[in-house]
Design a protein around this motif. Structure first.
Motif, mmCIF file in Angstrom:
data_model
loop_
_atom_site.group_PDB
_atom_site.id
_atom_site.type_symbol
_atom_site.label_atom_id
_atom_site.label_comp_id
_atom_site.label_asym_id
_atom_site.label_seq_id
_atom_site.Cartn_x
_atom_site.Cartn_y
_atom_site.Cartn_z
ATOM 1 N N ASP A 409 4.248 53.859 40.981
ATOM 2 C CA ASP A 409 4.653 53.007 39.958
ATOM 3 C C ASP A 409 4.810 51.663 40.429
ATOM 4 O OD1 ASP A 409 7.001 53.351 41.477
ATOM 5 O OD2 ASP A 409 8.088 54.389 39.886
ATOM 6 N N GLY A 410 4.330 51.158 41.618
ATOM 7 C CA GLY A 410 4.524 49.993 41.869
ATOM 8 C C GLY A 410 3.656 49.088 41.040
ATOM 9 N N ALA A 411 4.058 47.699 40.892
ATOM 10 C CA ALA A 411 3.466 46.699 40.263
ATOM 11 C C ALA A 411 2.741 45.617 41.141
ATOM 12 C CB ALA A 411 4.700 45.942 39.285
ATOM 13 N N ALA A 412 1.496 45.427 40.505
ATOM 14 C CA ALA A 412 0.846 44.368 41.673
ATOM 15 C C ALA A 412 1.562 43.049 41.498
ATOM 16 C CB ALA A 412 -0.789 44.422 40.915
ATOM 17 N N ASN A 496 -2.152 48.615 39.953
ATOM 18 C CA ASN A 496 -2.301 49.385 40.913
ATOM 19 C C ASN A 496 -3.118 50.738 40.188
ATOM 20 O OD1 ASN A 496 -1.086 47.698 42.727
ATOM 21 N ND2 ASN A 496 0.835 48.687 42.750
ATOM 22 N N ASP A 497 -2.543 51.713 40.686
ATOM 23 C CA ASP A 497 -3.260 53.276 40.424
ATOM 24 C C ASP A 497 -2.884 53.678 39.029
ATOM 25 O OD1 ASP A 497 -4.718 53.114 42.750
ATOM 26 O OD2 ASP A 497 -3.299 54.252 43.942
ATOM 27 N N GLN A 498 -2.170 53.092 38.477
ATOM 28 C CA GLN A 498 -1.424 53.325 36.945
ATOM 29 C C GLN A 498 -2.289 52.761 36.001
ATOM 30 O OE1 GLN A 498 1.086 55.763 36.727
ATOM 31 N NE2 GLN A 498 0.712 55.827 39.139
ATOM 32 N N SER A 499 -2.311 53.502 34.702
ATOM 33 C CA SER A 499 -3.074 53.044 33.591
ATOM 34 C C SER A 499 -2.113 53.352 32.467
ATOM 35 C CB SER A 499 -4.405 53.482 33.519
ATOM 36 O OG SER A 499 -4.910 52.890 32.285
ATOM 37 N N ARG A 500 -2.074 52.453 31.531
ATOM 38 C CA ARG A 500 -1.333 52.808 30.216
ATOM 39 C C ARG A 500 -1.847 51.974 28.994
ATOM 40 N NH1 ARG A 500 1.469 48.657 32.609
ATOM 41 N NH2 ARG A 500 2.585 47.207 31.115
ATOM 42 N N PHE A 501 -1.378 52.621 27.845
ATOM 43 C CA PHE A 501 -1.968 52.051 26.515
ATOM 44 C C PHE A 501 -0.840 51.430 25.795
ATOM 45 C CE2 PHE A 501 -5.321 54.952 27.566
ATOM 46 C CZ PHE A 501 -6.604 54.123 27.318
ATOM 47 N N VAL A 502 -1.079 50.358 25.244
ATOM 48 C CA VAL A 502 0.098 49.490 24.603
ATOM 49 C C VAL A 502 -0.789 48.730 23.396
ATOM 50 C CG1 VAL A 502 1.577 47.624 24.502
ATOM 51 C CG2 VAL A 502 1.064 48.658 26.652
ATOM 52 N N ALA A 503 -0.087 49.068 22.079
ATOM 53 C CA ALA A 503 -0.725 48.620 20.788
ATOM 54 C C ALA A 503 -0.100 47.249 20.495
ATOM 55 C CB ALA A 503 -0.220 49.648 19.836
ATOM 56 N N LEU A 504 -0.580 46.361 20.157
ATOM 57 C CA LEU A 504 -0.035 45.087 19.850
ATOM 58 C C LEU A 504 -0.545 44.815 18.470
ATOM 59 C CD1 LEU A 504 -0.622 42.565 22.776
ATOM 60 C CD2 LEU A 504 1.387 43.622 21.970
ATOM 61 N N PRO A 505 0.428 44.532 17.314
ATOM 62 C CA PRO A 505 0.266 44.159 15.999
ATOM 63 C C PRO A 505 -0.715 42.907 15.902
ATOM 64 C CG PRO A 505 2.810 44.462 16.556
ATOM 65 C CD PRO A 505 1.871 44.293 17.828
ATOM 66 N N VAL A 506 -1.688 43.061 15.036
ATOM 67 C CA VAL A 506 -2.721 42.049 14.931
ATOM 68 C C VAL A 506 -2.140 40.906 13.932
ATOM 69 C CG1 VAL A 506 -4.688 43.661 15.254
ATOM 70 C CG2 VAL A 506 -3.780 43.248 12.925
#
Length: 509
Positions: A409-412, A496-506
């Motif tokens: 869960d480290g951040a680049a 890093n090795d983590q991937s996630r999805f985030v929805a941003l209002p248009v």
């Protein structure tokens, strides 16, 4: 005979004589009428109790005692306060103080039996009690179900029956993920009273339940209440699906059964919510349907084998659902399919939303983990996914869960640099070094992106499941979403090795 002068008395005697009857020469006086009113009584309908149920099931419930070997004292480490007092002059007040309060020559606290030169319980190599809990027989040949956390620190085990008899038990297997364990009592020519794991799927909120266990070491204690809620997640594991009850459950009830009125076990008590340490009417039980699958495997092989498809997942919220055209915020979105994992081999991709398995709806990411875990490895399951605004079906051969799953869960860390801006979202970005995605170098703390946890160092790999390499790619994807009437765009972020999805209002710009 004395002469009665009182006229009132004479009249009373005469009245009695007139009303008396003579039978065989004996006067019989009339009955005396009481001056007191009758006590209040209420005739009410008989209320059903739990005595018949308890009488039948209580012999199947046991107290579990756990012992552990005492380790010898390591004098090489830090010593107790008082070390070296033996070198003080005889008669020194500190030397008398430590001696009188039982400290040995090296400062270690001695027990009274040690000071008398006796060998008492607790000496190195001797088993001492470390915990106790509850359990119950599920077979006449002596298999006992309890909690993993009851037995986890033990080296030897015993169970105490309802009649007070104590029997040795051996540990068959444990499953920390569901906090379940199985013990076995081997007692020749003995058939134990046992109970069955029932079907908790038919249990409704408000149904009566009875809990039996060993709170505070008292043993054989019965409490009653109702089912307060279903499907509770208390953060214990990804498999959380607890039944909440309000029957009094305290320390020592762990591993004990909660019964329905038909005498079947609907749950295994495992946790309480208690700011004070005592019962406050909120207890959590592992559903019997979950326990049955785990217990059967523990008895058969001593361990639990779970299905695994090799994906990182996250729940689908309303914004994500809107951004990809899903009508409901249900299912689990695949953040990253592990290379060479069962899902990747079957063709499941990042951004796919798993909405059903074998026709059963997937409510969220926890539900997906439970459903996959309940499928035996090597079985073929039918996954319904949502991709490119339409449903598809993919068959996946389920794998076995690895013993050791690595995660990070480290951040680049990225050095801020000048780049192009996405003013509408408060982001500054630059192309990645390998031309695979766009690196975020700065996030406006007052922006929608910051509110949703986007941070410097995240890489935007795709927008609405379309790979991006430049700001123009992002702007084009946003424009297409707006044209389609979408309320949000879906960003795939990697770090890093983590991937996630985030929805941003248009509509933020």
């Amino acid at each position: 005979m004395s002469i009665v002068k009182n006229s009132y008395f004479r009249k009373s005697v005469a009245a009695i004589a007139l009303t008396a009857t003579v039978t065989g020469g004996i006067f019989a006086l009339p009955p005396v009428i009481s001056a007191y009113a009758e006590p209040v009584t209420v005739t009410a309908a008989a209320q059903p109790g739990f005595a018949d149920l308890v009488e039948k099931v209580r012999p199947a419930v046991v107290s579990v005692r756990v012992k552990s070997q005492v380790q010898p004292v390591d004098n090489s480490g830090p010593q107790f306060f008082g070390q070296g007092f033996d070198q003080l002059p005889d008669g020194h007040p500190l030397k008398r103080f430590f001696r009188d309060f039982g400290f040995g020559p090296q400062g270690e606290k001695q027990r009274p039996d040690q000071r008398k030169g006796k060998r008492g319980e607790g000496r190195p190599g001797h088993a001492r009690p470390v915990s106790q809990g509850s359990g119950f027989f599920i077979s006449e040949d002596g298999y006992v179900v309890t909690n993993n956390h009851v037995v986890t620190s033990g080296d030897s085990f015993s169970v105490v029956l309802d009649d007070g008899k104590e029997l040795d038990a051996k540990l068959i297997g444990t499953d920390p993920r569901t906090d379940l364990a199985v013990l076995k009592v081997d007692e020749p020519k003995t058939k134990f009273t046992y109970v069955a794991l029932g079907d908790d799927n038919n249990v409704r909120v408000g149904d009566w339940v009875v809990a039996v266990g060993n709170p505070f070491g008292l043993g054989g204690t019965v409490t009653a209440g109702i089912v307060s809620a279903r499907g509770r997640d208390i953060g214990a594991s990804v498999y959380d699906d607890f039944i909440q009850i309000d029957a009094a459950v305290n320390k020592g009830n762990s591993g004990g059964p909660t019964f329905g009125l038909n005498g079947q076990v609907i749950g295994i008590n495992t946790a309480i919510f208690s700011p004070s340490g005592g019962n406050v009417g909120i207890a959590f039980a592992i559903p019997a349907s979950t326990a049955k699958q785990v217990v059967d495997q523990l008895i058969k092989s001593g361990s639990v084998e779970r299905g695994w498809i090799g994906v990182q997942i996250q729940p689908v919220n309303k914004e994500i659902a809107d951004s990809i055209g899903l009508s409901e915020a249900k299912g689990a979105i695949v953040a990253v399919p592990q290379p060479d994992g069962p899902a990747a081999k079957a063709g499941i991709q990042a951004g796919d939303v798993i909405t059903a398995i074998n026709g059963e709806t997937v409510e969220d990411s926890r539900d997906l983990a439970r459903k996959v875990g309940n499928i035996a490895p090597k079985e073929v399951a039918e996954f319904t996914i949502w991709r490119n605004q339409k449903a598809q079906t993919i068959k996946v051969t389920i794998g076995g869960m690895p013993d050791d799953q690595k995660s990070s869960d480290g951040a680049a860390t990225q050095t801020p640099s000048e780049g192009e801006t996405l003013d509408s979202y408060g982001l500054t970005v630059v192309p990645s070094e390998n031309n695979d995605g766009v690196v975020i170098t700065n996030v406006d703390p007052d922006s929608a992106a910051a509110d949703r946890g986007i941070r410097s160092g995240d890489v935007i790999a795709s927008v609405n499941n379309k790979p991006v390499k430049t700001v123009n790619d992002i702007n084009n994807a946003i424009a297409e979403a707006v044209k389609s009437g979408r309320k949000a765009v879906l960003l795939q972020l990697q770090n890093n090795d983590q991937s996630r999805f985030v929805a941003l209002p248009v509509d933020q710009g």
